[in-house]
Design an enzyme around this catalytic site. Structure first.
Site, mmCIF file in Angstrom:
data_model
loop_
_atom_site.group_PDB
_atom_site.id
_atom_site.type_symbol
_atom_site.label_atom_id
_atom_site.label_comp_id
_atom_site.label_asym_id
_atom_site.label_seq_id
_atom_site.Cartn_x
_atom_site.Cartn_y
_atom_site.Cartn_z
ATOM 1 N N ASP A 59 0.651 -1.104 0.135
ATOM 2 C CA ASP A 59 0.089 -0.099 -0.007
ATOM 3 C C ASP A 59 1.252 1.296 0.167
ATOM 4 O OD1 ASP A 59 -2.966 0.959 1.251
ATOM 5 O OD2 ASP A 59 -2.041 2.101 1.261
ATOM 6 N N THR A 92 -3.714 5.290 -3.622
ATOM 7 C CA THR A 92 -2.083 6.534 -2.588
ATOM 8 C C THR A 92 -1.284 5.931 -4.008
ATOM 9 O OG1 THR A 92 -1.782 4.434 -1.390
ATOM 10 C CG2 THR A 92 -4.050 6.128 -0.660
ATOM 11 N N THR A 93 -1.196 4.769 -4.042
ATOM 12 C CA THR A 93 0.085 4.675 -4.904
ATOM 13 C C THR A 93 0.040 5.443 -6.385
ATOM 14 O OG1 THR A 93 -0.110 1.730 -3.998
ATOM 15 C CG2 THR A 93 1.515 2.877 -6.318
ATOM 16 N N ASP A 393 -9.060 -1.480 2.895
ATOM 17 C CA ASP A 393 -9.892 -1.895 1.822
ATOM 18 C C ASP A 393 -11.068 -1.831 0.610
ATOM 19 O OD1 ASP A 393 -7.360 -0.389 1.980
ATOM 20 O OD2 ASP A 393 -5.917 -0.867 0.816
HETATM 21 N N1 LIG Z 1 -6.785 -7.399 -12.679
HETATM 22 C C1 LIG Z 1 -6.308 -6.042 -13.408
HETATM 23 N N2 LIG Z 1 -5.673 -6.264 -14.469
HETATM 24 C C2 LIG Z 1 -5.062 -5.186 -14.315
HETATM 25 N N3 LIG Z 1 -4.923 -3.703 -13.637
HETATM 26 C C3 LIG Z 1 -5.431 -4.187 -12.380
HETATM 27 C C4 LIG Z 1 -6.517 -5.142 -12.177
HETATM 28 N N4 LIG Z 1 -7.060 -4.504 -10.766
HETATM 29 C C5 LIG Z 1 -6.499 -3.731 -10.254
HETATM 30 N N5 LIG Z 1 -5.747 -2.889 -11.553
HETATM 31 C C6 LIG Z 1 -5.456 -1.589 -11.881
HETATM 32 O O1 LIG Z 1 -4.116 -0.998 -10.729
HETATM 33 C C7 LIG Z 1 -4.580 -0.199 -9.942
HETATM 34 C C8 LIG Z 1 -4.290 -0.045 -8.890
HETATM 35 O O2 LIG Z 1 -3.362 -0.544 -8.289
HETATM 36 P P1 LIG Z 1 -3.361 -0.524 -6.606
HETATM 37 O O3 LIG Z 1 -4.170 -0.734 -5.592
HETATM 38 O O4 LIG Z 1 -1.684 -1.330 -6.203
HETATM 39 O O5 LIG Z 1 -2.088 0.620 -6.110
HETATM 40 P P2 LIG Z 1 -3.002 2.228 -6.650
HETATM 41 O O6 LIG Z 1 -4.851 1.902 -5.980
HETATM 42 O O7 LIG Z 1 -2.729 3.240 -6.908
HETATM 43 O O8 LIG Z 1 -2.978 1.796 -4.318
HETATM 44 P P3 LIG Z 1 -3.080 2.077 -2.861
HETATM 45 O O9 LIG Z 1 -3.908 0.711 -3.177
HETATM 46 O O10 LIG Z 1 -2.211 1.024 -3.038
HETATM 47 O O11 LIG Z 1 -3.308 2.663 -2.152
HETATM 48 C C9 LIG Z 1 -5.526 0.714 -10.795
HETATM 49 O O12 LIG Z 1 -5.332 1.638 -11.922
HETATM 50 C C10 LIG Z 1 -6.064 -0.362 -11.251
HETATM 51 O O13 LIG Z 1 -7.762 0.025 -12.414
#
Ligand SMILES: Nc1ncnc2c1ncn2[C@@H]1O[C@H](COP(=O)(O)OP(=O)(O)OP(=O)(O)O)[C@@H](O)[C@H]1O
Ligand SMILES: [Mg+2]
Lengths: 531, 537
Positions: A59, A92-93, A393
């Site tokens: 996260d 957040t990422t 989450d």
């Molecule tokens: N199965 C999937 N295939 C492709 N992309 C995906 C898939 N699942 C999620 N994503 C993409 O991954 C990203 C989210 O990644 P992640 O949750 O690691 O980071 P974040 O939401 O930016 O930050 P965090 O969850 O750490 O607060 C989004 O852009 C989402 O659309």
């Protein structure tokens, strides 16, 4: 407001250009650390302290805070990511990556002599356009199990491996649907997360009722009751010595004993009132009686209750008082003076489970549980923490989706669509401002690019493929992380929260602009950046 | 045996130094001898537990808070409760994608190494004065997983973002997430207690922990309504006059105001005479030599005083005696503060009896450990504990009594009687509660070697060097509520007045302190000063 003196005095004289270079390199630095974490194929980071304490996370927000950032630019970005987390619980990422990328793109133009102010004005135009695109991609949903499963699954699969994610998805969606009351706002406090250090994460389950991490404190109290009245109260059943009577003024021990006895009797009478009601309602039936008290219950009181086969729990958490009433019915009582049957709640089953030195009490089989518990299981503390973060989450993603009544296509689809739209929009923009729009369009692509790299695909190839495919199909497409080809997120069930994306776009634009206008910020005072 | 339990808190680095000595003292004084059980009821401060492997544990009922970077080798979880075995490890994620970032393991002090190697009371000499950097370097007890809490937002001894403002701590407490976890831990401890008597709180009063601790005390008051005895502490090391010192004064003032309102009683601690004035001198003890600049030294004095003075409600002989009685005795008429005194060792001259020793006392029998506060002998409400003076040292038997017979105290047949008589004669217009305990204070590593070389192994005082390792000492300590506190409040008030406007200190303003609140705080100090002024006698 202005508090320039808070700054390191040297910083005031630092030339704007230098300060800008520092900002850009700091943002790039954090971006590099975070990049590998993005998406379901990102890496998990395991931080092991010198003393052996372990923290496992991917996260963005958690990492930023574990990393202990001292640089002011970095801490500004960290604050943006915390704000993102507080407001939406996700993204957040992405926030860190997009801010970093906006600065990188800007750097290219600034090094060619473009004034930062021009760029930030362009950013602003681009931001408005991007939100338009986001709105147009909204996919309406109903707050039903079918409507919510996919968005929850997408979120959870970025935090735990797929089979566990699917299990947790079910638990989270069921939990929210159980506590959801008509069209009222969802109160996530009504889903309690209870940790149990035992077995494996796969045993995590939903309890339609309340689980408390304490039990009765008397060897003779029943350990399991069925068909139970539940009295929740906030009434001291414990004899307390008051601070009123100074020891200097007791001349004899007897005098003192008398006072103690009188005060003791006062407490006994309260217990007797509870017992009276229990006798009236339960004796001669198959019903039983449980007292859950927010205040203390001392051994003599426990003794009286145990003799009547009443289960008594003391020092219940304050928040459990409200939750118990919601799960079992009844009201939390502040006095036992006029205790009536209608004040009591009901549960089909109440039982105790002992694990090491911790007792757990399960209150289950409630008629209409408006408050539920997710029982998290894991072999050790850090696994439990990791699991808890993931479930939080998941729950937030579901709540967001219900609040938005919509989701948006994930897997980079939104960012690709927005980037393309900005490229077209750029043509309508007059003068140098279009360079800002151009930079913005490029920067958004950091999300699909990083998703591609983390899955082992070439970022340029991927972008080209996605552009072609979306132009050909005339709709938004995202990246299939296993094949490297384009996919329709809706078909694959990959959805993100609308509010998360919206917040990312807005806050990244503001923060990146602030960092670019660094010399102006210094003049305006940087007190708001200190934290 | 049933105990009336107490939950202890330590907020801040210096408080943890004090606390560490305090717990070490407890463990040095455990008795494992069935035939000679201790007079002290350790169940008051300790809890018994059980690991998942069914091993019995006995750990301090304690919540300690410090900043990042203070724990060194010590794990936040403690190493007593091993995790339960499982085939599943780190498998919430596909293992191949796990990136491990490991900090280097910090060095353990030689003392800790020998403790872990179970070397026992080996002949080894440790140079703790130079080995101790943090309190963990001389920590003997092992902790329950609940005990240690780190404020992650701030790093210890960090100059760019120091945790040096009352309101910083207050603001962390107001962050729901953090305080909720912390309050859950409090609740878990309290739930375990059958007849809890209250709370002990040691808190650093000069930095952000003042605010954090004060907020916690307020919470304890609201939530549990039990007696709270607080010890705001100041590290009395030497310092140059500076703006930072004024910040400390402001923090202390704000801290006292808040804990004065919400504690049952509070007693400020400092091994320096004034606590806040520039060019402060250390408190002097006739038979001790210590280095005021070592937290490890000064905190040992404070811990010894706390240990002794709290024996009133931690001994087996008077199970009914409770913290609430002590507080009720001293906190009347808005007098929430009390001064703390220590006599270490209680000066039992070699070959002399208590009756003569008391007679020979001139001046005050105790040394104040409360800043800017001298403890007068007259007009006090006080609670005094004397430990380690045995009946056989009371007086000579009749046939050998000689001059002693002429003294009125000769008719006293117990230490308690004789001490009571002495206090009645020497403390004019005072009310004293006296507790006497036979057991002396056992001195073991890692208690600092601060006794002068004229102190015998049993704590007796000789007029010449004897060069023995001190093994045990008699100690007297007290809490006193009297006129001296008026000077303490007035001195702090005058010092705090130097900061007329908190606007000059942006950090206070930016973190939410209003000028009005500060003015109110200054008034509070004046009110307190007046509460201790005696216009009657
Ligand atoms: N199965 C999937 N295939 C492709 N992309 C995906 C898939 N699942 C999620 N994503 C993409 O991954 C990203 C989210 O990644 P992640 O949750 O690691 O980071 P974040 O939401 O930016 O930050 P965090 O969850 O750490 O607060 C989004 O852009 C989402 O659309
Ligand atoms: Mg996410």
């Amino acid at each position: 407001m202005a508090a320039i003196s808070l700054l390191n005095p040297k910083a005031e004289f630092a030339r704007a250009a230098q300060a800008l270079a520092v900002n850009i390199s700091a943002a790039k630095g954090i971006q590099d650390v975070m990049k590998t974490n993005l998406g379901p194929k990102g890496t998990m980071k395991m931080l092991v302290s010198g003393a052996g304490d372990i923290k496992i996370t991917k996260d963005g927000n958690v990492l930023l805070h574990e990393m202990q950032i001292q640089h002011p630019t970095a801490s500004l970005i960290a604050r943006a990511s915390t704000a993102q987390d507080d407001m939406t619980g996700d993204g957040t990422t992405s926030t860190v990556l997009v801010i970093g990328e906006l600065l990188k793109q800007a750097d290219l133009y600034i090094s060619e002599g473009l004034h930062p102010r021009v760029l930030t004005e362009g950013f602003d135009l681009a931001r408005a356009k991007t939100i338009e695109v986001l709105d147009s991609l909204k996919i309406p949903i109903e707050p039903t199990k079918e409507g919510l499963l996919d968005v929850a699954k997408t979120s959870l699969r970025t935090k735990v491996h797929p089979s566990l994610a699917d299990k947790l998805t079910d638990v989270c969606v069921e939990a929210i649907l159980t506590i959801k009351q008509g069209d009222q706002q969802i109160d996530l406090h009504m889903v309690e997360l209870m940790e149990m250090q035992h077995r494996t994460a796969a045993d995590t389950s939903l309890i339609r009722g309340i689980v408390m991490d304490h039990g009765s404190r008397h060897p003779d109290m029943p350990k399991r009751l069925e068909n139970a009245y539940i009295l929740t109260c906030n009434v001291s059943l414990e004899y307390e010595k008051s601070e009123v009577n100074s020891g200097f003024f007791y001349k004899t021990a007897e005098e003192r004993e008398k006072l103690v006895a009188a005060e003791r009797e006062f407490i006994d009478n309260r217990v007797k009132k509870i017992i009276e009601l229990k006798k009236k309602l339960c004796d001669g039936t198959d019903k039983s009686f449980v007292v859950i008290n927010q205040k203390g219950i001392d051994p003599p009181s426990l003794d009286m209750l145990a003799k009547e086969n009443i289960m008594g729990l003391r020092r219940a958490k304050r928040r459990n008082m409200e939750r118990l009433a919601l799960a079992c019915g009844g009201v939390a009582m502040n006095s036992v003076d006029d205790l009536q049957e209608e004040h009591l709640g009901w549960a089909g089953l109440v039982y105790e489970h002992v694990l090491g030195e911790t007792k757990y009490t399960f209150v289950e089989d409630c008629k209409k549980p408006n408050s539920v518990t997710i029982l998290l299981k894991g072999p050790n503390k850090y696994t439990l923490v990791q699991l808890k973060d993931a479930v939080r989450d998941g729950l937030r993603a579901i709540k967001n989706a219900i609040d938005d009544r919509a989701v948006v296509p994930g897997a980079g689809a939104f960012e690709v669509a927005a980037s393309q739209a900005l490229q077209r929009f750029k043509e309508e923009v007059k003068g140098k401002l279009r360079l800002g729009v151009q930079a913005y369009a490029e920067a958004l692509l950091i999300i699909p690019k990083t998703l591609a790299i983390n899955s082992g695909f070439d970022s340029q190839d991927t972008i080209v493929k996605l552009f072609e495919e979306s132009t050909a199909l005339g709709e938004a497409v995202g990246l299939d992380l296993s094949s490297g080809e384009a996919l329709k997120p809706a078909d694959a069930g990959i959805f993100d929260n609308y509010v998360v994306k919206k917040q990312i776009i807005n806050s990244c634009t503001v923060i990146a602009s602030n960092l670019l206008l660094v010399d102006e910020i210094m003049r305006a005072g940087m007190s708001s950046l200190k934290g | 045996m049933t105990a009336r339990e107490i939950l202890s808190f330590q907020f801040g680095h210096y408080s943890n130094f004090i606390g560490t000595h305090w717990w070490n003292i407890q463990e040095s004084n455990f008795s494992y001898d069935q035939d000679h059980p201790s007079d002290i009821n350790h169940d008051v401060l300790y809890r018994q537990g059980e690991t998942q492997r069914k091993e019995v544990t006995f750990t301090p009922r304690l919540l300690a808070v410090d900043l990042k970077g203070t724990l060194g080798y010590l794990s936040e979880q403690g190493n007593l409760y091993e995790e339960c075995d499982s085939e599943e490890s780190n498998s919430l994620w596909e293992n191949k994608d796990l990136e491990v970032v490991t900090e280097p393991a910090p060095a353990k002090s030689p003392f800790i190494q020998s403790l872990e190697a179970n070397a026992g009371e080996s002949a080894r000499k440790f140079d703790l004065e130079s080995e101790v950097n943090s309190w963990v370097d001389y920590l003997v007890p092992r902790f329950h997983p609940r005990t240690i809490n780190i404020l992650k937002q701030y790093k210890h001894a960090c100059t760019s973002q120091p945790f040096d403002i009352f309101n910083y701590g207050l603001n962390i407490w107001k962050n729901a997430q953090y305080s909720e976890d912390f309050c859950d831990k409090i609740r878990s401890y309290v739930e375990e207690c059958d007849m809890m008597q209250g709370f002990h709180v040691i808190l650093d009063s000069t930095d952000g922990f003042a605010g954090f601790g004060a907020a916690c005390i307020q919470y304890l008051r609201d939530e549990y309504g039990k007696s709270i005895l607080s010890f705001p502490a100041i590290d009395g090391k030497s310092s140059e006059p500076s703006a930072a010192n004024l910040i400390k004064v402001v923090n202390t003032a704000l801290c006292w105001q808040s804990i004065g309102e919400h504690s049952s009683l509070f007693s400020p601690l400092c091994a320096g005479t004034s606590g806040w004035l520039p060019s402060d001198v250390p408190r002097e003890f006739a038979n001790l030599t210590y280095n005021r600049d070592l937290k490890y030294h000064s905190s040992a004095l404070l811990a010894t005083a706390l240990d002794t003075v709290t024996l009133r409600y931690r001994n087996k002989a008077y199970p009914a005696s409770a913290l609430s009685d002590l507080c009720a005795d001293l906190n009347k008429l808005g007098r929430k503060a009390a001064a703390i005194s220590l006599s270490l060792p209680f000066p039992m001259t070699v070959k002399r009896d208590l009756i003569d020793i008391l007679d020979d006392f001139d001046g005050s029998p105790w040394t104040s450990l409360t800043p800017s506060c001298e403890i007068t002998t007259d007009k006090n409400m006080q609670s005094i504990v004397l430990r380690g003076v045995l009946e056989e040292r009371l007086k000579r038997p009749l046939h050998d009594a000689r001059k002693q017979m002429a003294k009125p105290a000769y008719r006293c047949s117990t230490v308690h009687e004789m001490m009571t008589m002495y206090l009645a004669y020497s403390c004019h217009a005072s009310a004293t509660h006296l507790t006497v305990i036979n057991e002396p204070l056992k001195i073991k590593n890692p208690f600092p070697k601060i006794f002068n070389n004229n102190v015998h192994a049993n704590g007796d005082i000789a007029a010449w060097p004897v060069g023995e390792d001190v093994k045990s000492v008699p100690v007297m300590a007290g809490l006193h509520s009297g006129e001296g506190l008026s000077k303490m409040f007035s001195s702090l008030h005058d010092q705090a007045m130097k900061v007329k406007s908190i606007k000059k200190f942006h950090a206070f303003q930016d973190s939410g302190l209003e000028q009005d609140e500060y003015a109110e705080c200054l008034n509070y100090l004046l009110d307190c000063k007046e509460a201790y002024e005696d216009h009657y006698v």
